[in-house]
Design a protein around this motif. Structure first.
Motif, mmCIF file in Angstrom:
data_model
loop_
_atom_site.group_PDB
_atom_site.id
_atom_site.type_symbol
_atom_site.label_atom_id
_atom_site.label_comp_id
_atom_site.label_asym_id
_atom_site.label_seq_id
_atom_site.Cartn_x
_atom_site.Cartn_y
_atom_site.Cartn_z
ATOM 1 N N TYR A 158 4.628 -2.606 2.571
ATOM 2 C CA TYR A 158 4.730 -3.359 1.319
ATOM 3 C C TYR A 158 3.420 -3.190 0.559
ATOM 4 C CZ TYR A 158 1.998 -7.041 3.673
ATOM 5 O OH TYR A 158 1.029 -7.740 4.341
ATOM 6 N N ALA A 159 3.454 -3.528 -0.705
ATOM 7 C CA ALA A 159 2.248 -3.484 -1.536
ATOM 8 C C ALA A 159 1.996 -4.861 -2.127
ATOM 9 C CB ALA A 159 2.406 -2.459 -2.656
ATOM 10 N N VAL A 160 0.740 -5.206 -2.247
ATOM 11 C CA VAL A 160 0.339 -6.402 -2.987
ATOM 12 C C VAL A 160 -0.057 -5.923 -4.374
ATOM 13 C CG1 VAL A 160 -1.230 -8.357 -3.120
ATOM 14 C CG2 VAL A 160 -0.443 -7.540 -0.881
ATOM 15 N N MET A 161 0.663 -6.386 -5.380
ATOM 16 C CA MET A 161 0.448 -5.901 -6.734
ATOM 17 C C MET A 161 -0.799 -6.532 -7.348
ATOM 18 S SD MET A 161 2.979 -4.055 -6.270
ATOM 19 C CE MET A 161 2.928 -3.097 -7.785
ATOM 20 N N ALA A 162 -1.251 -5.947 -8.445
ATOM 21 C CA ALA A 162 -2.507 -6.375 -9.055
ATOM 22 C C ALA A 162 -2.500 -7.861 -9.403
ATOM 23 C CB ALA A 162 -2.781 -5.539 -10.302
ATOM 24 N N GLY A 163 -1.343 -8.410 -9.754
ATOM 25 C CA GLY A 163 -1.262 -9.832 -10.097
ATOM 26 C C GLY A 163 -1.088 -10.747 -8.906
ATOM 27 N N GLY A 164 -1.012 -10.191 -7.687
ATOM 28 C CA GLY A 164 -0.887 -11.004 -6.481
ATOM 29 C C GLY A 164 0.509 -11.065 -5.898
ATOM 30 N N ALA A 165 1.507 -10.596 -6.640
ATOM 31 C CA ALA A 165 2.880 -10.617 -6.131
ATOM 32 C C ALA A 165 3.055 -9.558 -5.046
ATOM 33 C CB ALA A 165 3.873 -10.375 -7.266
#
Length: 271
Positions: A158-165
């Motif tokens: 999974y990835a943690v997106m730049a906005g935290g999602a």
């Protein structure tokens, strides 16, 4: 003196000389962050470390340059876990095959600038793993790093997106992995990463599935922090990976570009 001259002539006609000859073509297709001199040195180093790879490149320099063109276009380092170079035989003829590794896919995700972190991990039989979609945002994975973790049973990404999602979480069992392996060209050959580095191929399979759900880019995209709204949204097209089937095709990504004047006469890129 004749022996020395013959050695020099043989060296100058070898794969290293072919790479040097086509550096300009590599520069034309390479991602902007690629330093072609460094790229070429990595490729030559990979050949020197693997005699069978060097022999395949000597026999079929066109296949070598096809693989290197793909690596350069994607901005990945050849002969590393970003982009494997391996010797294979196709219809009895030795050639070089290029394969994007899991670290290469992770690099493409980071390049797009939408993810602040990427997690790709294998799960082994003695690990504690729990993930319920809708209940858990991310997998809960507890590992005894110094004990016997047991056999591979699964992998997730999974990835943690730049906005935290958190992006979509990819969870694959051995059954999923075996299906991907069955569709991989030459998976049972001696130099296939499926045999030499099985864990890395499990990681690659999960990373590639994740690439369906997060942006990827061969170019390193940079933008001011306040312009994060211009980053591609999660689930948008993945330009660096859409040349190959991200679902099941875990085989090589073949080169698509031919330099001006064609490839060396001894061989042509694989069809």
């Amino acid at each position: 003196m004749s022996q020395i001259s013959n050695a020099i002539e043989k060296r100058d006609q070898g794969p290293g000389a072919v790479i040097e000859q086509y550096k300009q073509e590599l520069a034309l297709v390479a991602a902007s962050h690629v330093k072609v001199d460094t790229f070429a040195r990595l490729a030559v180093g990979a050949l020197r470390q693997n005699p069978k790879l060097a022999a395949a490149a000597q026999s079929n320099p066109g296949s070598l340059m096809s693989a290197l063109m793909t690596a350069a276009r994607l901005g990945l380092e050849p002969g590393t876990e970003q982009f494997y170079l391996r010797p294979i035989k196709r219809k009895g003829v030795a050639e070089v095959q290029g394969i994007v590794g899991y670290q290469g896919i992770v690099e493409l995700i980071y390049n797009a600038g939408a993810a602040s972190s990427v997690v790709v991990e294998v799960v082994r039989a003695n690990d504690q793993f729990n993930y319920v979609p809708g209940l858990h945002e991310r997998p809960v994975h507890n590992v005894d790093w110094f004990g016997d973790r047991g056999d591979l049973v699964g992998v997730y990404a999974y990835a943690v997106m730049a906005g935290g999602a958190t992006s979509k979480v990819v969870v694959l069992s051995r059954t999923h992995i075996n299906r991907a392996k069955a569709k991989s060209d030459g998976a049972d050959s001696d130099y296939s990463p499926w045999r030499t580095d099985e864990e890395a191929m499990w990681l690659k399979t999960a990373a590639r599935r994740l690439g369906k759900w997060v942006p990827t880019s061969a170019e390193r995209l940079t933008m001011p922090a306040e312009r994060t709204d211009t980053v591609l949204p999660v689930g948008s097209a993945a330009p660096a990976l859409d040349a190959a089937d991200p679902d099941e095709d875990e085989g090589p990504v073949d080169g698509e570009l031919e330099p001006a004047g064609g490839w060396p006469e001894t061989a042509q890129p694989p069809q």
